[in-house]
Design a protein around this motif. Structure first.
Motif, mmCIF file in Angstrom:
data_model
loop_
_atom_site.group_PDB
_atom_site.id
_atom_site.type_symbol
_atom_site.label_atom_id
_atom_site.label_comp_id
_atom_site.label_asym_id
_atom_site.label_seq_id
_atom_site.Cartn_x
_atom_site.Cartn_y
_atom_site.Cartn_z
ATOM 1 N N VAL A 155 15.158 1.950 4.061
ATOM 2 C CA VAL A 155 15.373 1.731 2.610
ATOM 3 C C VAL A 155 14.815 0.645 2.273
ATOM 4 C CG1 VAL A 155 16.602 1.871 0.488
ATOM 5 C CG2 VAL A 155 17.155 3.257 2.378
ATOM 6 N N ILE A 156 13.839 0.747 1.560
ATOM 7 C CA ILE A 156 12.907 -0.510 0.949
ATOM 8 C C ILE A 156 12.708 -0.661 -0.580
ATOM 9 C CG2 ILE A 156 10.555 -1.602 0.861
ATOM 10 C CD1 ILE A 156 10.155 0.963 2.920
ATOM 11 N N ASN A 157 13.608 -1.811 -1.011
ATOM 12 C CA ASN A 157 13.643 -2.041 -2.413
ATOM 13 C C ASN A 157 12.333 -2.697 -2.696
ATOM 14 O OD1 ASN A 157 16.078 -0.870 -2.975
ATOM 15 N ND2 ASN A 157 17.021 -2.605 -1.931
ATOM 16 N N MET A 158 11.725 -2.306 -3.799
ATOM 17 C CA MET A 158 10.333 -3.011 -4.394
ATOM 18 C C MET A 158 10.721 -4.344 -5.027
ATOM 19 S SD MET A 158 8.032 -1.125 -2.919
ATOM 20 C CE MET A 158 6.486 -1.559 -3.870
ATOM 21 N N ASP A 159 10.256 -5.179 -4.613
ATOM 22 C CA ASP A 159 10.439 -6.558 -5.294
ATOM 23 C C ASP A 159 8.993 -7.315 -5.695
ATOM 24 O OD1 ASP A 159 9.785 -7.251 -2.800
ATOM 25 O OD2 ASP A 159 11.821 -8.399 -2.523
ATOM 26 N N GLY A 160 7.967 -6.316 -5.554
ATOM 27 C CA GLY A 160 6.668 -7.080 -5.677
ATOM 28 C C GLY A 160 6.039 -7.844 -4.601
ATOM 29 N N LYS A 161 6.834 -7.723 -3.476
ATOM 30 C CA LYS A 161 6.098 -8.177 -2.077
ATOM 31 C C LYS A 161 5.499 -7.102 -1.234
ATOM 32 C CE LYS A 161 9.445 -11.943 -1.827
ATOM 33 N NZ LYS A 161 10.496 -12.615 -1.228
ATOM 34 N N SER A 162 4.371 -7.359 -0.737
ATOM 35 C CA SER A 162 3.911 -6.418 0.278
ATOM 36 C C SER A 162 4.732 -5.928 1.506
ATOM 37 C CB SER A 162 2.487 -6.847 0.712
ATOM 38 O OG SER A 162 2.044 -5.855 1.697
ATOM 39 N N ASP A 163 4.908 -4.683 1.952
ATOM 40 C CA ASP A 163 5.757 -4.442 2.953
ATOM 41 C C ASP A 163 5.210 -3.095 3.813
ATOM 42 O OD1 ASP A 163 7.755 -3.434 4.710
ATOM 43 O OD2 ASP A 163 9.226 -4.466 3.391
ATOM 44 N N ALA A 164 4.778 -3.317 4.740
ATOM 45 C CA ALA A 164 4.033 -2.432 5.622
ATOM 46 C C ALA A 164 4.857 -0.983 5.730
ATOM 47 C CB ALA A 164 3.635 -3.062 7.195
ATOM 48 N N GLY A 165 6.075 -1.450 5.770
ATOM 49 C CA GLY A 165 7.092 -0.168 5.872
ATOM 50 C C GLY A 165 7.110 1.013 4.688
ATOM 51 N N ASN A 166 6.499 0.758 3.566
ATOM 52 C CA ASN A 166 6.391 1.523 2.398
ATOM 53 C C ASN A 166 4.940 2.115 2.343
ATOM 54 O OD1 ASN A 166 4.914 -0.567 1.162
ATOM 55 N ND2 ASN A 166 6.512 -1.532 0.116
ATOM 56 N N ARG A 167 4.076 1.742 3.091
ATOM 57 C CA ARG A 167 2.697 1.933 2.774
ATOM 58 C C ARG A 167 2.630 3.707 3.227
ATOM 59 N NH1 ARG A 167 -0.352 -2.770 5.757
ATOM 60 N NH2 ARG A 167 0.429 -4.453 4.371
ATOM 61 N N GLU A 168 2.969 4.046 4.239
ATOM 62 C CA GLU A 168 3.125 5.239 4.621
ATOM 63 C C GLU A 168 3.607 6.288 3.669
ATOM 64 O OE1 GLU A 168 3.239 8.206 8.542
ATOM 65 O OE2 GLU A 168 4.193 6.091 8.679
ATOM 66 N N VAL A 169 4.616 6.146 3.118
ATOM 67 C CA VAL A 169 5.155 7.058 1.941
ATOM 68 C C VAL A 169 4.513 6.940 0.999
ATOM 69 C CG1 VAL A 169 7.215 7.572 0.598
ATOM 70 C CG2 VAL A 169 7.632 6.632 2.950
ATOM 71 N N LEU A 170 4.035 6.001 0.445
ATOM 72 C CA LEU A 170 3.262 5.525 -0.701
ATOM 73 C C LEU A 170 1.741 6.309 -0.574
ATOM 74 C CD1 LEU A 170 4.061 2.001 -1.778
ATOM 75 C CD2 LEU A 170 4.286 4.030 -3.103
ATOM 76 N N PHE A 171 1.194 6.403 0.569
ATOM 77 C CA PHE A 171 0.048 6.743 1.026
ATOM 78 C C PHE A 171 0.004 8.272 0.659
ATOM 79 C CE2 PHE A 171 -3.094 8.869 4.076
ATOM 80 C CZ PHE A 171 -4.129 8.374 3.381
ATOM 81 N N PHE A 172 0.970 9.131 1.249
ATOM 82 C CA PHE A 172 1.031 10.387 0.953
ATOM 83 C C PHE A 172 1.206 10.724 -0.532
ATOM 84 C CE2 PHE A 172 1.758 10.381 5.326
ATOM 85 C CZ PHE A 172 0.482 11.235 6.181
ATOM 86 N N GLY A 173 2.117 9.859 -1.189
ATOM 87 C CA GLY A 173 2.521 9.871 -2.495
ATOM 88 C C GLY A 173 1.104 9.763 -3.464
ATOM 89 N N ARG A 212 -1.273 0.049 -4.107
ATOM 90 C CA ARG A 212 -2.073 -1.057 -4.070
ATOM 91 C C ARG A 212 -1.334 -2.408 -3.954
ATOM 92 N NH1 ARG A 212 -4.157 1.341 -8.860
ATOM 93 N NH2 ARG A 212 -6.024 2.514 -8.430
ATOM 94 N N ALA A 213 -0.153 -2.628 -4.375
ATOM 95 C CA ALA A 213 0.400 -3.933 -4.269
ATOM 96 C C ALA A 213 1.235 -4.003 -2.784
ATOM 97 C CB ALA A 213 1.969 -3.874 -5.126
ATOM 98 N N ALA A 214 1.233 -2.719 -2.057
ATOM 99 C CA ALA A 214 1.715 -2.872 -0.624
ATOM 100 C C ALA A 214 0.443 -2.973 0.174
ATOM 101 C CB ALA A 214 2.308 -1.604 -0.497
ATOM 102 N N GLY A 215 -0.826 -3.211 -0.173
ATOM 103 C CA GLY A 215 -1.782 -3.497 0.425
ATOM 104 C C GLY A 215 -2.400 -2.210 1.167
ATOM 105 N N GLY A 216 -2.195 -1.042 0.458
ATOM 106 C CA GLY A 216 -2.529 0.353 0.963
ATOM 107 C C GLY A 216 -4.204 0.365 1.113
ATOM 108 N N ASN A 217 -4.568 1.079 2.005
ATOM 109 C CA ASN A 217 -5.964 1.367 2.166
ATOM 110 C C ASN A 217 -6.037 2.751 2.836
ATOM 111 O OD1 ASN A 217 -6.410 0.660 4.938
ATOM 112 N ND2 ASN A 217 -5.848 -1.407 4.059
ATOM 113 N N GLY A 218 -7.364 3.373 2.790
ATOM 114 C CA GLY A 218 -7.463 4.426 3.643
ATOM 115 C C GLY A 218 -7.825 5.635 2.661
ATOM 116 N N TYR A 219 -7.407 5.375 1.410
ATOM 117 C CA TYR A 219 -7.729 6.536 0.367
ATOM 118 C C TYR A 219 -9.053 7.135 0.353
ATOM 119 C CZ TYR A 219 -7.653 9.617 -3.756
ATOM 120 O OH TYR A 219 -7.926 10.620 -4.441
ATOM 121 N N GLU A 220 -10.103 5.944 0.504
ATOM 122 C CA GLU A 220 -11.491 5.999 0.470
ATOM 123 C C GLU A 220 -12.210 6.868 1.609
ATOM 124 O OE1 GLU A 220 -10.440 2.414 2.340
ATOM 125 O OE2 GLU A 220 -10.058 3.086 0.452
#
Length: 833
Positions: free
Chosen positions: A330-348, A369-377
């Motif tokens: 479980v990851i509580n979003m507090d504005g900080k980048s966290d690699a653990g949440n990127r995968e779920v957000l990527f599919f979202g 974007r706040a989590a530093g996600g990339n790969g969509y392009e």
């Protein structure tokens, strides 16, 4: 309903210069009927009015009988009546035209390589339109690209079943006025205005005349009854006078006097002008009424069904918590980048639009974007499944190199079910879902799949889904929402929250904003499975409805209406359209509402401010209250005119015909503007928003209110006839008697005008109401009375005679007592109305 992705790359559309040139060539995209003079049309409507016909007959009779001055007076009266009617018609027409401009439908086009939103009437041939489910097609067009498109063409073909459409020859033409039943398309405009198929067969889409409302039918019935009474009385008075005088023209003239006094032509005029001007005034406050007649229901609303997102809440979402199923984290979003949440957000993100309009999808993108996600392009969408089902889900399919990826998001229950997880796992996930929802979060499930090839299943549930996790988003309630809802409750309007969110989310938000009994909640599936009796009871006592879908919303609206409620509903999405249409008053949001929701609604709130609903209800109550005042005034003042013109004839008094058409038309010239102009400008009474809304089963007024109005008229009649009889039997001439009677009626009319400003507050209070016509009524009455007494030519025209000051004050006192007893009644001799 799945389909290939619509590609807009490479479509430039028309340039600004091309648009200007085409507008000069083809004109605006509006239907123009055969040329007609609006002014002459209004005049023709006036000439067909019963009152105008009676005036014309009376005028002709005066000239036939050699009474030239009276004939000229009647001709002048006809001109004045025409001028007043023209003023009211033109003012109402201008208000309606302005209203149409406010409510002009819009369409999305591509011009100069970018998407723009324009009014439908700005379309020109060659424009590229982006159309989707629920939209009414604004012009004939050729389909360039489509996705599972079907169109309801019944307005053209008469065929009730939707026609399948595509970019293939033979199926690629769509027509103005038809409605997109499903799917979406990109289309190039081929014809506009009268050049469309609809234009050529002579049908104007915007020329729809709505059926008459309940109040219109009640008013028309009331007017017909009075007109029938006037017709019968006409024959009676004509017969009695003819048997007495044996003069056809004279007898006809006296009978016309009664007929003119009995025709209440002011009532329909007052209704139409009140509604049109009221709707226009509300439009200036940012409340657009698509049909002025809907104003009559506004003040009678008893139940308000509110959507949650964007209505009660800010519609500014933020991802608060992420549950990563693969890592059980479980990851509580507090504005900080966290690699653990990127995968779920990527599919979202993959399951969202690339250029999102929906605040929920915007929030997912922001968190990614706040989590530093990339790969969509690195991926390209090749297939999509639109949002559908209970609860809804949507799927996008992408190609990434030589691999295919599918991503889905939707209601947690639906996603979990599609992933076919073991029961213990399902129970654990759903328990955590309820925990998040109880905090007021909207909870979405996210899943992924890797199809082996590009042969995709017919339904999105049939992919081999892998559960990725949960996204919990929070949309805070609007800052002023609690105060707004309190005002609605104070207006004796029940509030129901109707949302597609999880039950725990709905109950939490309802509790935060102050909705009554927030923990009693029913779902859409429960509503659909209820028997009619159980449903009526349930919708009455339940104030929170969750996991709602279009059919369930419609069922709630109808159940409330069957119980006698007048229901208003807010909505901003495509799925709100059916319920908005079924409700008595559908209310759409102007900024964030979809085109379909706005077209299905009766009111559009331009700035999405829920407080405007309180304003709209207040305006609706004020307009209806003032209309009731106007109609009750008309009833009360018509009774003494009718009885004074008829009873002396029937009772064979010495002076049987005290009035001529000149006297009646003069009184009509006073009553018309008083009814439709003076009362329309009356301010709202201070207690109007604390009163119980009128019942659906109640007409224009209650039996008690009608009785009071009749008694008011009879009291004035009694005062007038007593003076009539005394002066007639005391040796006064018919001219002196007529002067006293006429004077008493005019003064009674003035007193009645001011006494009728409120049915509960005395003149002491209503004299403080601001109405700039109040002094005009007083001054005009004083001027005419002065002319009547001091100008011989006026006296001769009205066949009057000078009277003593004592006679005047007797007349004044009788008029005062005949009307002002109602002020004593208001002060508490009986229960106030």
């Amino acid at each position: 309903m799945a389909g290939k992705v619509t590609e807009l790359s490479g479509i430039e559309g028309l340039s600004v210069q091309q648009v200007l040139s085409l507008q000069k060539q083809y004109g605006r995209n509006v239907f123009r009927s055969a040329a007609q003079n609006r002014f002459l049309h209004i005049l023709w409507d006036i000439f067909r009015e019963p009152m105008f016909i009676l005036l014309m007959i009376a005028c002709s009779l005066y000239f036939i009988l050699g009474n030239t001055s009276e004939g000229i007076m009647m001709a002048v009266a006809m001109a004045i009546v025409t001028a007043i009617s023209l003023y009211q018609e033109v003012k109402s027409s201008r208000a309606l035209e302005a209203l149409k401009q406010f409510a002009e439908p819009k369409v999305k086009v591509i011009r100069d390589g970018s998407e723009q939103v324009i009014n439908n009437d700005e379309l020109v041939p060659g424009d590229i339109m982006l159309l989707e489910e629920g939209m009414k097609i604004p012009a004939d067009a050729l389909i360039l690209q489509s996705n599972d498109l079907s169109v309801n063409e019944s307005i053209i073909t008469g065929e009730s079943l939707p026609a399948e459409k595509s970019d293939r020859s033979g199926q690629n033409i769509i027509y103005q006025g038809t409605t997109i039943n499903s799917g979406k398309c990109v289309a190039r405009v081929s014809a506009t205005g009268n050049n469309t198929v609809l234009g050529k067969i002579g049908k104007a889409v915007t020329g729809y005349n709505p059926p008459k409302t309940l109040l219109q039918l009640q008013i028309n019935k009331f007017v017909r009854r009075l007109a029938l009474f006037g017709l019968l009385a006409f024959f009676v008075i004509f017969l009695v006078n003819y048997l007495h005088y044996r003069e056809f023209a004279t007898s006809l003239l006296f009978a016309l006097t009664l007929a003119m006094s009995a025709v209440p032509e002011e009532i329909p005029v007052a209704f139409s002008s009140f509604m049109a001007l009221g709707a226009y005034k509300m439009s200036k406050l940012g409340i657009i009424s698509r049909q002025p007649q809907i104003i009559e229901n506004l003040g009678a609303v008893t139940v308000l069904c509110l959507d949650k997102t964007g209505t009660i809440t800010e519609n500014k979402m933020e991802v608060k918590t992420i549950y990563n199923y693969r890592e059980d984290m479980v990851i509580n979003m507090d504005g900080k980048s966290d690699a653990g949440n990127r995968e779920v957000l990527f599919f979202g993100v993959l399951a969202s639009e690339s250029d999102p309009f929906d605040p929920m999808e915007k929030a997912i993108w922001d968190a990614y974007r706040a989590a530093g996600g990339n790969g969509y392009e690195k991926v390209r969408m090749i297939y999509e499944y639109p949002l559908e089902g209970r609860p809804p889900m949507m799927t996008h399919v992408y190609r990434s190199g030589d691999k295919i990826i599918a991503a889905a998001k939707g209601g947690a229950e639906r996603i979990v079910a599609a992933c076919r997880l073991d029961e213990p796992v399902v129970n654990r996930i759903m328990q955590y879902t309820r925990h998040l929802a109880s905090k007021g979060y909207r909870v979405l499930g996210v899943a992924s799949a890797t199809p082996p090839d590009d042969k995709f299943p017919e339904t999105q549930d049939d992919f081999d889904w892998q559960f990725e996790g949960l996204l919990a988003l929070y949309d805070p309630p609007k800052k002023n929402i609690t105060e707004v809802l309190k005002k609605i409750y104070d207006a004796k309007i029940d509030i129901k929250l109707v949302t597609g969110d999880h039950p725990e989310t709905a109950m939490n938000i309802a509790q935060q904003v102050g909705i009554i009994d927030p923990l009693r909640c029913r779902t859409g599936d429960e509503i659909m499975n209820m028997e009619p009796d159980e449903l009526r009871t349930t919708v009455k006592v339940t104030h929170v409805f969750a996991r709602m879908f279009p059919d369930a919303k419609v069922k709630i609206m109808k159940a409330l209406q069957v119980s006698g409620e007048i229901v208003a509903m807010t909505g901003d999405g495509v799925n709100d359209g059916p319920a908005l249409k079924v409700s008595d008053i559908g209310i759409a949001m102007g900024k964030k509402g979809t085109e379909m929701a706005q077209q299905a609604s009766d009111l559009v709130i331009t700035d999405d401010n829920l407080e405007k609903i309180v304003t709209a209800v207040g305006e609706g109550r004020k307009i209806f209250s003032n209309l009731v005042k106007a109609v009750r005034y008309i009833i009360s003042i018509h009774i003494p005119i009718i009885l004074t013109a008829s009873l002396p004839v029937i009772l064979n008094w010495t002076y049987p015909n005290i009035f001529t058409p000149i006297h009646v038309i003069f009184l009509e010239l006073i009553m018309g503007p008083t009814c439709s102009i003076f009362y329309e400008r009356e301010p709202v009474e201070e207690t109007i928003m604390q009163t119980t809304p009128r019942s659906r089963r109640t007409g224009l007024f209650t039996k008690e209110e009608l009785l009071i109005s009749i008694v008011q008229g009879l009291m004035i009649t009694a005062g007038v006839l007593i003076l009539y009889y005394i002066f007639m039997t005391d040796g006064h001439s018919i001219e002196e008697t007529r002067t006293v009677v006429f004077n008493t009626l005019i003064l009674s009319n003035v007193f009645l005008t001011f006494a009728g400003r409120s049915f509960t507050r005395t003149i002491y209070y209503t004299s403080q109401y601001r109405n700039n016509l109040a002094p005009v009524v007083l001054v005009a009455s004083i001027i005419f009375l002065a002319l009547m007494y001091f100008v011989p030519a006026v006296r001769e025209l009205f066949q009057l005679a000078p009277i003593t000051s004592f006679d005047f004050w007797v007349s004044f006192g009788v008029a005062f007592v005949s009307v002002m007893w109602f002020e004593v009644y208001k002060m508490g001799l009986r229960k106030p109305l």
